[in-house]
Motif scaffolding. Structure first.
Motif, PDB file in Angstrom:
ATOM      1  N   GLU A   1       0.812  -1.222   0.000  1.00  0.00           N
ATOM      2  CA  GLU A   1       0.000   0.000   0.000  1.00  0.00           C
ATOM      3  C   GLU A   1       0.843   1.269   0.000  1.00  0.00           C
ATOM      4  N   GLY A   2       2.175   1.122  -0.054  1.00  0.00           N
ATOM      5  CA  GLY A   2       3.056   2.283  -0.097  1.00  0.00           C
ATOM      6  C   GLY A   2       3.309   2.929   1.258  1.00  0.00           C
ATOM      7  N   ARG A   3       2.997   2.231   2.328  1.00  0.00           N
ATOM      8  CA  ARG A   3       3.195   2.754   3.682  1.00  0.00           C
ATOM      9  C   ARG A   3       4.525   2.211   4.230  1.00  0.00           C
ATOM     10  N   THR A   4       5.606   2.800   3.742  1.00  0.00           N
ATOM     11  CA  THR A   4       6.949   2.310   4.038  1.00  0.00           C
ATOM     12  C   THR A   4       7.274   2.323   5.527  1.00  0.00           C
ATOM     13  N   ILE A   5       6.932   3.391   6.220  1.00  0.00           N
ATOM     14  CA  ILE A   5       7.239   3.497   7.652  1.00  0.00           C
ATOM     15  C   ILE A   5       6.447   2.456   8.439  1.00  0.00           C
ATOM     16  N   ASP A   6       5.194   2.265   8.089  1.00  0.00           N
ATOM     17  CA  ASP A   6       4.396   1.230   8.748  1.00  0.00           C
ATOM     18  C   ASP A   6       4.999  -0.150   8.482  1.00  0.00           C
ATOM     19  N   SER A   7       5.415  -0.384   7.247  1.00  0.00           N
ATOM     20  CA  SER A   7       6.039  -1.664   6.906  1.00  0.00           C
ATOM     21  C   SER A   7       7.297  -1.884   7.735  1.00  0.00           C
ATOM     22  N   TYR A   8       8.092  -0.844   7.866  1.00  0.00           N
ATOM     23  CA  TYR A   8       9.304  -0.926   8.684  1.00  0.00           C
ATOM     24  C   TYR A   8       8.957  -1.282  10.128  1.00  0.00           C
TER      25      TYR A   8
END
Length: 142
Positions: free
Chosen positions: A57-64
């Motif tokens: 979904e393009g939520r890089t910080i959440d993925s991290y």
């Protein structure tokens, strides 16, 4: 020479995590990882799924963040199951896949946010755990 001596020369035995049958069944039944993680907060698999969903979904910080939690929960589980900081964590053993997926996701997300050394350390850890894991994870994403 004794068998114990030969075993020690070969290095540690692979670590095999226990199955998370309740988590697998719930995911197979279509339940969302976000709904399940509150009941199963120690599941690396659930944190890895959340990290992958956030990445897609393009939520890089959440993925991290999700992958970092999954990584640490996985380290805890590995240690409880005899891992001493080194040795194989085979991908072919399905219960290990949650940790390996979280580890992969952490490497990808840390590279995306510009961490300097973390992606290389994660890449080495993943390869040392199972040289086939990265290709297997990337093949699943296709």
């Amino acid at each position: 020479m004794s068998d114990e001596f030969r075993k020690n020369l070969m290095g540690p035995e692979p670590t095999l995590l226990p199955a998370e049958t309740e988590v697998y069944a719930a995911l197979d039944a279509g339940q969302e990882a976000l709904d399940l993680v509150e009941k199963h907060p120690t599941s690396s698999l659930l944190w890895a799924v959340l990290a992958e969903e956030a990445w897609t979904e393009g939520r890089t910080i959440d993925s991290y963040a999700y992958s970092r939690v999954g990584y640490h929960r996985g380290l805890d589980s590995l240690r409880r199951n005899g891992w001493r900081g080194v040795g194989p964590i085979p991908w072919e053993h399905e219960p290990n896949r949650g940790f390996l997926r979280a580890l992969y996701s952490l490497g990808r997300a840390s590279a995306a946010i510009g961490e300097a050394e973390e992606p290389e350390r994660i890449e080495k850890f993943l390869k040392d755990s199972d040289p086939a894991a990265k290709a297997a994870i990337e093949a699943e994403k296709r």
